[in-house]
Motif scaffolding. Structure first.
Motif, PDB file in Angstrom:
ATOM      1  N   GLY A 278       0.638  -1.459   0.024  1.00 50.05           N
ATOM      2  CA  GLY A 278      -0.063   0.035  -0.065  1.00 50.05           C
ATOM      3  C   GLY A 278       0.976   1.202   0.035  1.00 50.05           C
ATOM      4  O   GLY A 278       0.599   2.068  -0.495  1.00 50.05           O
ATOM      5  N   ALA A 279       2.087   1.215   0.722  1.00 47.74           N
ATOM      6  CA  ALA A 279       2.878   2.438   0.922  1.00 47.74           C
ATOM      7  C   ALA A 279       3.455   2.617  -0.374  1.00 47.74           C
ATOM      8  O   ALA A 279       3.529   3.941  -0.994  1.00 47.74           O
ATOM      9  N   VAL A 280       3.873   1.871  -1.252  1.00 52.25           N
ATOM     10  CA  VAL A 280       4.675   2.094  -2.392  1.00 52.25           C
ATOM     11  C   VAL A 280       3.460   2.766  -3.584  1.00 52.25           C
ATOM     12  O   VAL A 280       3.978   3.605  -4.356  1.00 52.25           O
ATOM     13  N   PHE A 281       2.358   2.123  -3.502  1.00 51.26           N
ATOM     14  CA  PHE A 281       1.368   2.728  -4.486  1.00 51.26           C
ATOM     15  C   PHE A 281       1.090   4.053  -4.061  1.00 51.26           C
ATOM     16  O   PHE A 281       0.594   4.932  -4.896  1.00 51.26           O
ATOM     17  N   LEU A 282       0.748   4.303  -2.818  1.00 53.61           N
ATOM     18  CA  LEU A 282       0.290   5.702  -2.385  1.00 53.61           C
ATOM     19  C   LEU A 282       1.472   6.605  -2.485  1.00 53.61           C
ATOM     20  O   LEU A 282       1.106   7.853  -2.933  1.00 53.61           O
ATOM     21  N   VAL A 283       2.858   6.374  -2.209  1.00 57.01           N
ATOM     22  CA  VAL A 283       3.791   7.275  -2.574  1.00 57.01           C
ATOM     23  C   VAL A 283       3.847   7.503  -4.165  1.00 57.01           C
ATOM     24  O   VAL A 283       4.231   8.451  -4.281  1.00 57.01           O
ATOM     25  N   MET A 284       3.447   6.596  -4.926  1.00 56.90           N
ATOM     26  CA  MET A 284       3.627   6.680  -6.419  1.00 56.90           C
ATOM     27  C   MET A 284       2.850   7.894  -6.785  1.00 56.90           C
ATOM     28  O   MET A 284       2.935   8.805  -7.419  1.00 56.90           O
ATOM     29  N   GLY A 285       1.362   7.938  -6.046  1.00 56.04           N
ATOM     30  CA  GLY A 285       0.495   8.963  -6.583  1.00 56.04           C
ATOM     31  C   GLY A 285       1.153  10.194  -5.754  1.00 56.04           C
ATOM     32  O   GLY A 285       0.676  11.276  -6.342  1.00 56.04           O
ATOM     33  N   LEU A 286       1.567  10.423  -4.603  1.00 46.88           N
ATOM     34  CA  LEU A 286       2.141  11.440  -4.059  1.00 46.88           C
ATOM     35  C   LEU A 286       3.083  12.258  -4.422  1.00 46.88           C
ATOM     36  O   LEU A 286       3.387  13.513  -4.403  1.00 46.88           O
ATOM     37  N   GLU A 287       3.843  11.434  -5.503  1.00 46.87           N
ATOM     38  CA  GLU A 287       4.994  12.090  -5.973  1.00 46.87           C
ATOM     39  C   GLU A 287       4.725  12.908  -7.350  1.00 46.87           C
ATOM     40  O   GLU A 287       5.514  13.548  -7.899  1.00 46.87           O
ATOM     41  N   LEU A 288       3.528  13.002  -7.788  1.00 47.35           N
ATOM     42  CA  LEU A 288       3.259  13.610  -9.083  1.00 47.35           C
ATOM     43  C   LEU A 288       3.630  15.183  -9.049  1.00 47.35           C
ATOM     44  O   LEU A 288       4.184  15.644  -9.804  1.00 47.35           O
ATOM     45  N   ARG A 289       3.339  15.967  -7.960  1.00 43.48           N
ATOM     46  CA  ARG A 289       3.347  17.263  -7.833  1.00 43.48           C
ATOM     47  C   ARG A 289       4.878  17.680  -7.941  1.00 43.48           C
ATOM     48  O   ARG A 289       5.328  18.458  -8.766  1.00 43.48           O
ATOM     49  N   ASP A 290       5.697  16.861  -7.171  1.00 46.93           N
ATOM     50  CA  ASP A 290       7.235  17.206  -7.257  1.00 46.93           C
ATOM     51  C   ASP A 290       7.709  16.865  -8.587  1.00 46.93           C
ATOM     52  O   ASP A 290       8.445  17.774  -9.087  1.00 46.93           O
ATOM     53  N   ILE A 291       7.382  15.705  -9.093  1.00 50.73           N
ATOM     54  CA  ILE A 291       7.947  15.546 -10.338  1.00 50.73           C
ATOM     55  C   ILE A 291       7.583  16.526 -11.341  1.00 50.73           C
ATOM     56  O   ILE A 291       8.391  16.850 -12.360  1.00 50.73           O
ATOM     57  N   LEU A 292       6.173  16.908 -11.377  1.00 50.51           N
ATOM     58  CA  LEU A 292       5.630  17.933 -12.383  1.00 50.51           C
ATOM     59  C   LEU A 292       6.216  19.224 -12.265  1.00 50.51           C
ATOM     60  O   LEU A 292       6.666  20.149 -13.333  1.00 50.51           O
ATOM     61  N   GLU A 293       6.405  19.565 -11.107  1.00 51.64           N
ATOM     62  CA  GLU A 293       7.159  20.891 -11.029  1.00 51.64           C
ATOM     63  C   GLU A 293       8.646  20.733 -11.301  1.00 51.64           C
ATOM     64  O   GLU A 293       9.147  21.970 -12.147  1.00 51.64           O
TER      65      GLU A 293
END
Length: 585
Positions: A278-293
């Motif tokens: 669950g953590a790895v999938f949750l982290v995958m979604g959470l990293e969107l903003r940082d990667i996009l910026e």
């Protein structure tokens, strides 16, 4: 909240609660939990008032993947894995190499600032399927053989991808050589096999010596890291070492560990798996903003960054699926040819000749190298019988679970990318690579689109192909009945011994052993009436005999890993129940 330690603790606790709640909700909605967790992570990441600190990729590659791969390897169906090791190894090595090269050429041609080594590095990142993402397919009730092939591929292909990534990064720095790359890959696999096998065996011996269930489980938590860290230090693949250690530990637990230890392992590792997955999938979604910026800062504008990333990701994913379709087609064709080459009648005839050699109706062949001693002749016959029985069991397996075009379609569509792709992309060096942020963004989008598109549509594809579990009686039911009969026969034979003794050394009465032997020879009954202490002790002896017989039957290949594992769990549960009742007497 100014204290970073306290902030980290709050985030960790909140993350665990979110994972548990989302997984529970997903079960009730009939949706794969990982997909909902990615969606929740994406929503949280775009909220302006939420600030999630960047998560180092090493946390995933070192802290999360080794225990997850180890746990999956412990439960890997070894018999089925052996039978399909050829196609599994091909998809884990050849398919990854071909996909990485084709993708590398694509990125080299369409992105002017990307060199061929950089393109191959990104191709290596996008090529392997994700072991955690593949777990989605396991929940759909598809053919066990397909699940084994998917799981085996995803457990091994990370090593190919990461070694290829290291080689490409070395080429970016000007240190590439073909023979050096081949040597690096060979050493990475050999070192992993040696260290992983040693660690798995040592941990198993240590756990047998320690004895206690709680302490044993604590040792098992250390095993993946004990395999991973020294292998990486030696230049090998730590992930493959963790997989090898898990396979060794899983196969040895039947003989070395107690029922309490196995039960403790099962419950505690299931908890760890749920939280880490669950953590790895949750982290995958959470990293969107940082990667996009980072991508916007690199490319120059939001619209240009999104357009560049999306079209590159869609074409790259299409290339991956096309290459995978072509390769899986070859696998399906090869497996059909393999099944046709096996001649069951010839194997059966050979087995009958072995029967004749054993009962003396056929003389043992004499000649150069032929043993003359009867004991050696019997050992030779036993060895040949084991091989023939295994080939017959393999033939029946291939016939009962063919890999046709429908299962081949599932092999293609269930090969999803996941968090490993994102974590590996973030390890790309910051020096010597132009538009690195864009490449990381492309890797993120490939993993995200693959996971969401293939993950959400996979149940629909399974239903369309007619492969969904209809709720009918499992095809393993007949196999389980045969195994139960064999185990009851082993129990009855053990109870026929005149040397049976109680815990105090006194013999059992013949009437008691006869009574229990009759019970074990007959089909199971639902009678739960109370029994005397001596009957409980006799039943423990019976369970020991059945477990010993189960270990012998597991080597022949006549029963599937799922059936053997279920029978072992039943014996463990019966033994623990009996010991509790004996303590109350």
């Amino acid at each position: 909240m100014e204290d970073p330690l306290l902030l980290g603790l709050v985030i960790a606790v909140a993350g665990v609660i979110v994972i548990v709640v989302i997984n529970t909700l997903a079960q009730r909605l009939g949706v794969a939990g990982p997909l909902l967790l990615v969606a929740v992570g994406l929503i949280i990441s775009v909220l302006p008032f939420v600030d999630i600190p960047p998560i180092p990729p090493e946390w995933i590659l070192v802290g999360v993947l080794p225990p997850l791969l180890y746990s999956a390897a412990v439960k890997l169906p070894a018999i089925e894995f052996r039978r399909d090791f050829g196609p599994i190894a091909g998809m884990a090595v050849v398919l990854v190499l071909v996909s990485a090269i084709v993708l590398g050429v694509f990125f080299w041609l369409v992105i002017p600032s990307v060199s061929l080594p950089v393109g191959i590095a990104l191709g290596a990142i996008l090529s392997p399927t994700d072991a955690v993402a593949t777990s989605i397919a396991k929940r759909l009730g598809i053919a066990p053989r397909v699940v084994t092939m998917l799981e085996g591929e995803s457990l091994l292909n990370d090593a190919t991808a990461l070694v290829l990534l290291r080689t490409a990064v070395a080429a970016i720095a000007g240190g590439f050589s073909v023979w050096g790359a081949i040597g690096t890959f060979a050493w990475g696999v050999v070192a992993a096999l040696i260290v992983g096998a040693i660690v798995g065996w040592v941990v198993l011996m240590l756990r047998e010596w320690i004895g206690g269930a709680a302490a044993n489980t604590a040792i098992s938590f250390c095993a993946p890291f004990l395999a991973y860290l020294p292998t990486e230090h030696l230049g090998g693949s730590g992930l493959v070492a963790a997989v090898v250690a898990g396979i060794v530990a899983g196969q040895g637990s039947r003989r070395r560990l107690t029922p309490e230890q196995r039960l403790s392992d099962n419950l505690n590792w299931r908890t760890i798996e749920q939280v880490l997955e669950g953590a790895v999938f949750l982290v995958m979604g959470l990293e969107l903003r940082d990667i996009l910026e980072q991508t916007i800062a690199d490319v120059g504008s939001f619209g240009h960054a999104v357009w560049q990333g999306v079209w590159l990701a869609l074409v790259a994913l299409a290339i991956v699926l096309l290459v995978r379709t072509a390769y899986v087609s070859l696998v399906v064709w090869g497996q059909s040819r393999r099944a046709d080459r096996l001649d069951r009648d010839r194997l059966t005839h050979f087995s009958e000749r072995l029967d004749g050699l054993e009962d003396g109706s056929i003389p043992f062949p004499q000649g150069r190298g032929a043993p003359s001693d009867p004991a050696r002749q019997q050992r030779r016959v036993d060895t040949m019988r084991t091989r023939v029985n295994r080939l017959i069991a393999d033939f029946d397996y291939y016939q009962s679970q063919p890999v046709g075009w429908r299962n081949g379609t599932i092999l293609v569509w269930a090969g999803m990318r996941g968090v490993v792709t994102l974590a590996a992309a973030q390890t790309l060096p910051r020096e010597g690579i132009d538009h690195r942020a864009l490449l990381v963004f492309v890797a993120f989008l490939v993993a995200l689109i693959s996971l969401m598109m293939q993950g959400f549509t996979l149940p629909w594809v399974v239903r369309i192909l007619g492969l969904a579990n209809t709720g009918e009686e499992s095809p393993l039911a007949g196999e389980k009945a045969r195994l139960d009969a064999a185990l009851r026969a082993a129990s009855a034979q053990a109870l026929s011994s005149t040397e049976l003794r109680k815990h105090d050394g006194a013999p059992f009465t013949p009437q008691l052993t006869e009574r229990l032997r009759d019970q074990m020879s007959a089909p199971p009954s639902d009678d739960r009436s109370a029994v005397a202490r001596e009957m409980l002790e006799l039943r423990l002896i019976s369970i020991t005999a059945m477990r010993r017989s189960l270990a012998d039957l597991s080597h022949g290949g006549s029963y599937s890993s799922a059936t053997l594992r279920h029978a072992l769990a039943e014996l463990d549960a019966d033994e623990m129940s009996l010991r509790l009742r004996l303590e109350d007497e």
